[in-house]
Design an enzyme around this catalytic site. Structure first.
Site, PDB file in Angstrom:
ATOM      1  N   ASP A 250      44.362  48.385  37.914  1.00 55.62           N
ATOM      2  CA  ASP A 250      42.996  47.850  37.894  1.00 55.62           C
ATOM      3  C   ASP A 250      42.011  48.990  38.085  1.00 55.62           C
ATOM      4  O   ASP A 250      42.361  50.033  38.627  1.00 55.62           O
ATOM      5  CB  ASP A 250      42.808  46.868  39.054  1.00 55.62           C
ATOM      6  CG  ASP A 250      43.587  45.595  38.834  1.00 55.62           C
ATOM      7  OD1 ASP A 250      44.066  45.391  37.716  1.00 55.62           O
ATOM      8  OD2 ASP A 250      43.712  44.814  39.797  1.00 55.62           O
ATOM      9  N   LYS A 272      38.337  45.934  34.264  1.00 57.23           N
ATOM     10  CA  LYS A 272      37.026  45.903  33.615  1.00 57.23           C
ATOM     11  C   LYS A 272      35.994  46.593  34.491  1.00 57.23           C
ATOM     12  O   LYS A 272      36.001  46.437  35.714  1.00 57.23           O
ATOM     13  CB  LYS A 272      36.606  44.475  33.281  1.00 57.23           C
ATOM     14  CG  LYS A 272      36.441  43.585  34.478  1.00 57.23           C
ATOM     15  CD  LYS A 272      35.924  42.247  34.020  1.00 57.23           C
ATOM     16  CE  LYS A 272      36.028  41.274  35.124  1.00 57.23           C
ATOM     17  NZ  LYS A 272      35.207  40.563  35.759  1.00 57.23           N
ATOM     18  N   MET A 389      34.716  37.946  45.727  1.00 56.40           N
ATOM     19  CA  MET A 389      33.823  37.975  44.564  1.00 56.40           C
ATOM     20  C   MET A 389      32.578  37.129  44.822  1.00 56.40           C
ATOM     21  O   MET A 389      32.042  36.495  43.923  1.00 56.40           O
ATOM     22  CB  MET A 389      34.556  37.469  43.309  1.00 56.40           C
ATOM     23  CG  MET A 389      35.754  38.333  42.970  1.00 56.40           C
ATOM     24  SD  MET A 389      36.832  37.620  41.732  1.00 56.40           S
ATOM     25  CE  MET A 389      37.880  36.573  42.703  1.00 56.40           C
TER      26      MET A 389
HETATM   27  C1  LIG Z   1      39.727  40.071  41.545  1.00 56.26           C
HETATM   28  S1  LIG Z   1      39.622  40.018  43.278  1.00 56.26           S
HETATM   29  C2  LIG Z   1      41.128  40.782  43.708  1.00 56.26           C
HETATM   30  C3  LIG Z   1      41.550  40.538  45.108  1.00 56.26           C
HETATM   31  C4  LIG Z   1      42.776  41.304  45.487  1.00 56.26           C
HETATM   32  N1  LIG Z   1      43.926  40.850  44.761  1.00 56.26           N
HETATM   33  C5  LIG Z   1      43.045  41.245  46.987  1.00 56.26           C
HETATM   34  O1  LIG Z   1      44.062  40.706  47.410  1.00 56.26           O
HETATM   35  O2  LIG Z   1      42.231  41.766  47.735  1.00 56.26           O
HETATM   36  C6  LIG Z   1      38.420  41.232  43.585  1.00 56.26           C
HETATM   37  C7  LIG Z   1      37.604  40.920  44.830  1.00 56.26           C
HETATM   38  O3  LIG Z   1      38.305  41.327  45.993  1.00 56.26           O
HETATM   39  C8  LIG Z   1      37.390  41.731  46.960  1.00 56.26           C
HETATM   40  N2  LIG Z   1      37.666  43.130  47.299  1.00 56.26           N
HETATM   41  C9  LIG Z   1      38.625  43.917  46.798  1.00 56.26           C
HETATM   42  N3  LIG Z   1      38.621  45.122  47.394  1.00 56.26           N
HETATM   43  C10 LIG Z   1      37.625  45.092  48.297  1.00 56.26           C
HETATM   44  C11 LIG Z   1      37.106  46.041  49.233  1.00 56.26           C
HETATM   45  N4  LIG Z   1      37.617  47.265  49.348  1.00 56.26           N
HETATM   46  N5  LIG Z   1      36.061  45.674  49.995  1.00 56.26           N
HETATM   47  C12 LIG Z   1      35.526  44.441  49.892  1.00 56.26           C
HETATM   48  N6  LIG Z   1      35.974  43.516  49.035  1.00 56.26           N
HETATM   49  C13 LIG Z   1      37.015  43.820  48.252  1.00 56.26           C
HETATM   50  C14 LIG Z   1      36.001  41.582  46.371  1.00 56.26           C
HETATM   51  O4  LIG Z   1      35.505  40.323  46.745  1.00 56.26           O
HETATM   52  C15 LIG Z   1      36.302  41.672  44.905  1.00 56.26           C
HETATM   53  O5  LIG Z   1      35.285  41.045  44.140  1.00 56.26           O
END
Ligand SMILES: C[S@@+](CC[C@H](N)C(=O)[O-])C[C@H]1O[C@@H](n2cnc3c(N)ncnc32)[C@H](O)[C@@H]1O
Length: 475
Positions: A250, A272, A389
């Site tokens: 990703d 993306k 998100m």
């Molecule tokens: C498509 S989701 C994927 C989630 C991922 N599979 C997980 O378990 O964290 C993406 C969302 O995860 C959250 N996210 C991922 N990394 C983050 C970080 N370092 N800090 C804050 N939010 C995060 C945000 O809300 C982001 O929009």
């Protein structure tokens, strides 16, 4: 990177040491192991160096340095006690393009000497770019304790094995797999434990079967990369990365994590960029299947945990349908990673007995909108809700929670770029959080946490800028 690491073959090359005291002795003791032809110039020379010169180990010139001493030198180390003299010699060396190190004077040096672990032929060099030699030495001590004593002998044995297997294993992939099986398996373990004969026997068995065995089928490992801090990777994730031939990752996976993969592994970004559509899920599935069918070890590297809002399940369904072997390495999901780094316990005996992970997305790539969550349950007291998100839909989420009975005073917090050095935490209440978020101009990725536990943040914050800062009054 302010220094480029190289290993310099000095065998038979002239190395000039200016200075004849203790520091010079230390440098010479290291240089001698390389087979360099060492010349020492100094008006006063320590007896130990005189003895070495008498034994023919180095050449001595008992006098002041003169510029002609630089003739033919491939490397210069300056270790006199006179700073001005050191700098003058460094300048002369520079003007002749001879790499120079002035001991304890980084500015005057063209190269610096790292802390090393010498298990010849294995050599590990550690540098902090001159920032902290003490830190470099501490790191060396830690690595010394981790690395088996016989690692150098193992490397020499593998070199011999390489020569003797070259005729049998002509294909480079086959050769690599054979050596990975030796290094990762019982052969190397036996060798390290001192059983060289047993190690050889196992290696010969592997060699006998490697060309008759059918080529191994590929496989896909779905790996959770965690929320950003590379140190949050699991050991299994690290190993999968280092074994992978191809990595489909990703966009959010940081470079520091990708750098842990083998250098020759192909890296394909399928994520993306903000606002742009990346590879579609169907394209990603097809790529995974294509690479695995070519016999490759494929890692599908996802931010956080692959099974939490990561579409990991869909990818596995596609792999199962294509009869591809797969496995899953869980990762630390954004909710738990961000909460931990923000000092917000997601459950707490006094404040929350359940926690719900919710996606704040309304729809995904033109598919059906996600069904609305159970807002009443999310707004209920004694619970914590984490919205992924959610930044773009903050207004909607707040409005829905209030509409379904949540108090406007219910604590809420946003953690952006959680677990990374750029982490930012903004806290407030349902009535203030939108203003606070807008004022802070937060950048995604971010999670929103709603519940009484958020009120613990000012007292429990420990990481980054937010530690000890209370932003709850920002309106
Ligand atoms: C498509 S989701 C994927 C989630 C991922 N599979 C997980 O378990 O964290 C993406 C969302 O995860 C959250 N996210 C991922 N990394 C983050 C970080 N370092 N800090 C804050 N939010 C995060 C945000 O809300 C982001 O929009």
């Amino acid at each position: 990177m302010n220094y480029f690491p190289v290993f310099f073959d000095l065998n038979g090359q002239k190395v000039l040491i200016v200075g004849g005291g203790e520091v010079a002795i230390r440098k010479i003791s290291l240089l001698e192991r390389t087979g360099a032809s060492i010349t020492v110039v100094a008006p006063v020379i320590a007896p130990e160096l005189m003895a070495r010169a008498a034994a023919g180990q180095l050449k001595l010139a008992t006098r002041e340095f003169v510029p002609d001493d630089l003739d033919g030198a491939r490397l210069v180390i300056v270790a006199t006690s006179r700073r001005a003299v050191n700098r003058w010699i460094a300048k002369l060396s520079e003007s002749r393009n001879v790499p120079v190190n002035v001991v304890d004077d980084r500015e005057a040096s063209r190269f610096i000497v790292p802390a090393i672990i010498d298990r010849d032929p294995v050599m590990i060099a550690i540098s902090t770019g001159g920032a902290s030699p003490v830190l470099a030495r501490r790191l060396r001590a830690r690595l010394e304790a981790m690395i088996p004593k016989r690692i150098g002998e193992l490397a020499s044995w593998l070199r011999a094995l390489r020569a003797s297997t070259r005729l049998k294993l002509r294909d480079t992939d086959e050769r690599r797999r054979f050596f990975e099986a030796v290094v990762d398996g019982p052969a190397a373990r036996r060798f390290i434990e001192g059983d060289s004969q047993g190690a050889l026997r196992i290696a010969q068995q592997l060699l006998a079967t490697s060309s008759t065995a059918p080529p191994a089928g590929g496989e896909v490992t779905l790996v959770g990369a965690g929320p950003g801090d590379p140190e949050l990777l699991t050991l299994k994730a690290l190993r999968a990365l280092q074994d992978a031939d191809v990595i489909l990752h990703d966009r959010l996976v940081p470079a520091a994590i990708l750098d842990l993969a083998r250098r020759d592994a192909a890296r394909i970004c399928v994520g993306k960029a903000a606002g742009n559509i990346g590879s579609t899920q169907e394209e990603i599935n097809a790529l995974l299947i294509e690479h695995a069918n070519q016999g490759r070890r494929v890692v599908r590297l996802k931010g956080g945990d692959p099974f939490i809002f990561g579409r990991g399940g869909e990818e596995l369904q596609a792999l199962a349908a294509a009869q591809i072997n797969f496995s899953v390495v869980p990762g630390i999901t954004a909710a738990t990673g961000c909460a931990a780094y923000a000092g917000i316990p997601l459950t707490h005996r006094d404040h929350a007995h359940s926690v719900t992970f919710v996606t704040g997305h309304a729809q995904d790539h033109g598919k059906e909108p996600d069904p609305e969550p159970d807002w009443r349950a999310l707004a209920a007291p004694g619970t914590t809700a984490v919205f992924y998100m959610g930044l773009a839909r903050l207004d909607h989420i707040v409005a829905k929670l209030l509409e379904h009975g949540a108090s406007p005073a219910l604590p809420a917090g946003i953690i952006a770029q959680g677990t990374r050095p750029s982490q930012r935490v903004v806290t407030g209440t349902l009535s203030t959080i939108r203003g606070a978020a807008a004022a802070a101009n937060l950048e995604s990725p971010a999670v929103l946490i709603v519940g009484q536990v958020v009120a613990l943040h000012p007292a429990l914050a420990w990481f980054g800028d937010s530690a000890g800062v209370d932003l709850s009054r920002t309106a």
